[in-house]
Design an enzyme around this catalytic site. Structure first.
Site, PDB file in Angstrom:
ATOM      1  NE  ARG A  62      -4.535   1.947   1.591  1.00  0.00           N
ATOM      2  CZ  ARG A  62      -5.395   1.137   1.180  1.00  0.00           C
ATOM      3  NH1 ARG A  62      -6.207   0.325   1.252  1.00  0.00           N
ATOM      4  NH2 ARG A  62      -6.312   2.712   0.671  1.00  0.00           N
ATOM      5  CG  LEU A  90      -5.852   9.163  -1.789  1.00  0.00           C
ATOM      6  CD1 LEU A  90      -5.859  10.614  -1.686  1.00  0.00           C
ATOM      7  CD2 LEU A  90      -5.106   8.742  -2.449  1.00  0.00           C
ATOM      8  CG  ASN A 102     -13.559  12.434   0.678  1.00  0.00           C
ATOM      9  OD1 ASN A 102     -14.026  12.008  -0.039  1.00  0.00           O
ATOM     10  ND2 ASN A 102     -13.299  11.574   1.784  1.00  0.00           N
ATOM     11  CB  THR A 103     -17.844  14.729  -1.493  1.00  0.00           C
ATOM     12  OG1 THR A 103     -19.396  15.171  -1.445  1.00  0.00           O
ATOM     13  CG2 THR A 103     -17.392  13.723  -3.191  1.00  0.00           C
ATOM     14  CG  HIS A 104     -19.224  11.358   3.984  1.00  0.00           C
ATOM     15  ND1 HIS A 104     -19.240   9.688   3.366  1.00  0.00           N
ATOM     16  CD2 HIS A 104     -19.804  10.925   4.961  1.00  0.00           C
ATOM     17  CE1 HIS A 104     -19.130   8.655   4.758  1.00  0.00           C
ATOM     18  NE2 HIS A 104     -20.159   9.549   5.254  1.00  0.00           N
ATOM     19  CG  ASP A 136      -8.530  13.734   8.714  1.00  0.00           C
ATOM     20  OD1 ASP A 136      -8.528  13.167   8.177  1.00  0.00           O
ATOM     21  OD2 ASP A 136      -8.559  14.243   9.712  1.00  0.00           O
ATOM     22  CB  ALA A 137      -4.188   9.949   7.893  1.00  0.00           C
ATOM     23  N   GLY A 138      -7.639   9.948   8.552  1.00  0.00           N
ATOM     24  CA  GLY A 138      -8.503   8.671   8.972  1.00  0.00           C
ATOM     25  C   GLY A 138      -9.964   8.935   7.751  1.00  0.00           C
ATOM     26  CG  ASP A 140     -15.618   9.656   5.330  1.00  0.00           C
ATOM     27  OD1 ASP A 140     -14.921  10.292   4.208  1.00  0.00           O
ATOM     28  OD2 ASP A 140     -16.605   8.693   5.499  1.00  0.00           O
TER      29      ASP A 140
HETATM   30  C1  GRF Z   1     -20.703  10.211  -3.531  1.00  0.00           C
HETATM   31  O1  GRF Z   1     -22.366  10.083  -3.227  1.00  0.00           O
HETATM   32  C2  GRF Z   1     -19.480  10.067  -3.022  1.00  0.00           C
HETATM   33  O2  GRF Z   1     -19.551  11.514  -1.208  1.00  0.00           O
HETATM   34  C3  GRF Z   1     -19.967   8.749  -2.530  1.00  0.00           C
HETATM   35  O3  GRF Z   1     -20.088   8.589  -3.980  1.00  0.00           O
HETATM   36  C4  GRF Z   1     -21.273   8.682  -4.741  1.00  0.00           C
HETATM   37  C5  GRF Z   1     -20.034   8.953  -5.846  1.00  0.00           C
HETATM   38  O4  GRF Z   1     -20.809   9.042  -6.899  1.00  0.00           O
HETATM   39  N1  GRF Z   1     -18.991   8.427  -1.815  1.00  0.00           N
HETATM   40  P1  GRF Z   1     -20.604  10.072  -8.376  1.00  0.00           P
HETATM   41  O5  GRF Z   1     -19.120   8.945  -8.544  1.00  0.00           O
HETATM   42  O6  GRF Z   1     -19.760  11.146  -8.165  1.00  0.00           O
HETATM   43  O7  GRF Z   1     -22.286   9.607  -8.886  1.00  0.00           O
END
Ligand code: GRF
Length: 196
Positions: A62, A90, A102-104, A136-138, A140
């Site tokens: 890794r 990462l 990042n997006t969650h 970050d390293a965690g 979310d």
């Molecule tokens: C998003 O909801 C993101 O937050 C999650 O996976 C989805 C990705 O959707 N981790 P896409 O590939 O952008 O359509």
């Protein structure tokens, strides 16, 4: 920015669409992935954006995969790395070299991890949503930049709720990246502030 994806890439597409307007203030210089054959890569190719793939299994460890990903990103000298549905954590080589966003699909710190939508549904939450944060390293755990709420409706299943969240998430991601690019940002502890 360099955008990393693992799947359908609709968040990437929203960024690509936004960057078509020069006043947006940012451009996608490359799209990277940890797997081949995904729609996210096809979207980049259709937009004429360079792509790269680094698969974890193609590296002896890794740590070496992390080095390879960081080197691929560095070749494009981005000011920002955006994880748009990138389903790997990462390591330091990328996190220490670039700001990483990042997006969650949940309202952190509730429901972190790979199944944020499923977990919110199973818990019986009435409101969930999406979070744009610094990585970050965690898992979310990075400082939150922006959030929006989405109501859980009776009869929602994971797919239907995730689609409703993603329609909000795309707008939040585009808005947040654009404001960061145009106005800059500062981080003080866990507090992120965009603009002066
Ligand atoms: C998003 O909801 C993101 O937050 C999650 O996976 C989805 C990705 O959707 N981790 P896409 O590939 O952008 O359509």
């Amino acid at each position: 920015m360099v955008v990393l994806v693992s799947g359908s890439g609709t968040n990437l597409q929203a960024l690509l669409d936004a960057t078509a307007d020069p006043s947006y203030g940012a451009a996608v210089v490359a799209v990277g992935a940890d797997r081949v054959g995904i729609e996210g890569l096809a979207r980049a190719e259709r937009a004429g954006v360079p792509t790269f793939v680094e698969r974890l299994n193609d590296h002896p460890s890794r740590a070496l995969w992390d080095e390879a990903v960081a080197a691929r990103i560095a070749a494009y000298e981005p000011d920002l790395v955006v994880l748009a549905g990138f389903m790997k954590i990462l390591g330091a080589p990328t996190l220490e070299a670039f700001p990483v966003l990042n997006t969650h699909p949940a309202l952190l710190p509730a429901f972190p991890g790979a199944h944020g939508v499923r977990d919110a549904l199973a818990y019986g939450a009435k409101i969930t949503g999406c979070t744009v944060m610094l990585a970050d390293a965690g898992v979310d755990t990075g400082p939150i930049i922006a959030q929006e709420a989405v109501r859980v409706l009776d009869g929602d299943d994971e797919a239907r709720l995730h689609e409703r969240i993603k329609s909000v998430e795309r707008g939040l991601l585009v808005d947040t990246v654009g404001r960061m690019a145009r106005e800059g940002w500062t981080v003080t502890g866990r507090h992120v502030r965009i603009g002066g």
